[in-house]
Design a protein around this motif. Sequence first.
Motif, mmCIF file in Angstrom:
data_model
loop_
_atom_site.group_PDB
_atom_site.id
_atom_site.type_symbol
_atom_site.label_atom_id
_atom_site.label_comp_id
_atom_site.label_asym_id
_atom_site.label_seq_id
_atom_site.Cartn_x
_atom_site.Cartn_y
_atom_site.Cartn_z
ATOM 1 N N VAL A 17 0.749 -1.286 0.151
ATOM 2 C CA VAL A 17 0.044 0.024 0.191
ATOM 3 C C VAL A 17 0.866 1.294 -0.121
ATOM 4 C CG1 VAL A 17 -1.539 1.134 1.134
ATOM 5 C CG2 VAL A 17 -1.985 -1.123 1.152
ATOM 6 N N GLY A 25 -5.974 -0.147 0.067
ATOM 7 C CA GLY A 25 -5.910 -0.974 0.886
ATOM 8 C C GLY A 25 -5.861 -2.448 0.420
ATOM 9 N N GLU A 56 -10.380 -2.353 9.384
ATOM 10 C CA GLU A 56 -9.192 -1.505 9.586
ATOM 11 C C GLU A 56 -8.490 -2.132 10.702
ATOM 12 O OE1 GLU A 56 -7.617 2.889 9.625
ATOM 13 O OE2 GLU A 56 -9.574 2.463 9.188
ATOM 14 N N VAL A 60 -4.437 -0.065 8.223
ATOM 15 C CA VAL A 60 -4.323 -0.994 7.043
ATOM 16 C C VAL A 60 -5.887 -1.389 6.592
ATOM 17 C CG1 VAL A 60 -3.713 -3.019 5.734
ATOM 18 C CG2 VAL A 60 -2.117 -1.518 6.881
ATOM 19 N N ARG A 61 -6.249 -0.999 5.524
ATOM 20 C CA ARG A 61 -7.857 -1.307 5.400
ATOM 21 C C ARG A 61 -7.830 -2.525 4.351
ATOM 22 N NH1 ARG A 61 -8.719 4.629 4.371
ATOM 23 N NH2 ARG A 61 -9.473 5.399 6.295
#
Length: 117
Positions: A17, A25, A56, A60-61
């Motif tokens: 990312v 993400g 999430e 970080v998604r």
Amino acid sequence: MAVTLAPAAFARVQRFVSQSPGVLGLRFGVTRTGCSGWGHVTDLAREQREGDTVFEQDGVRIYVDADSLPLVDGTRIDFAKQGLSEVFVFANPNAAAECGCGESFTTDDSHRSTAVE
């Protein structure tokens, strides 16, 4: 429940990312494949789509489409070396069985879906 990343997978996704402009993400879901029916798929998420559920974890998604969610909810994604390859490894509580090669999985009848084909 949720989709989570083990430390090695978290580090790998975070690196992808951060090195990819415009990436939001990880996109995670399933597709019909293999001898057992469903295969996990990962990609970089460049947009949030209608119906996505977003998990999430420490910034970080993880984006999961609505059709895939019942088949992957609760999955823990790890990252491992297997021989000369490096791969994501999925601990999916919805998988009732896997094919012999480990490329696809089945679920019980309570998780029927029309996920991406």
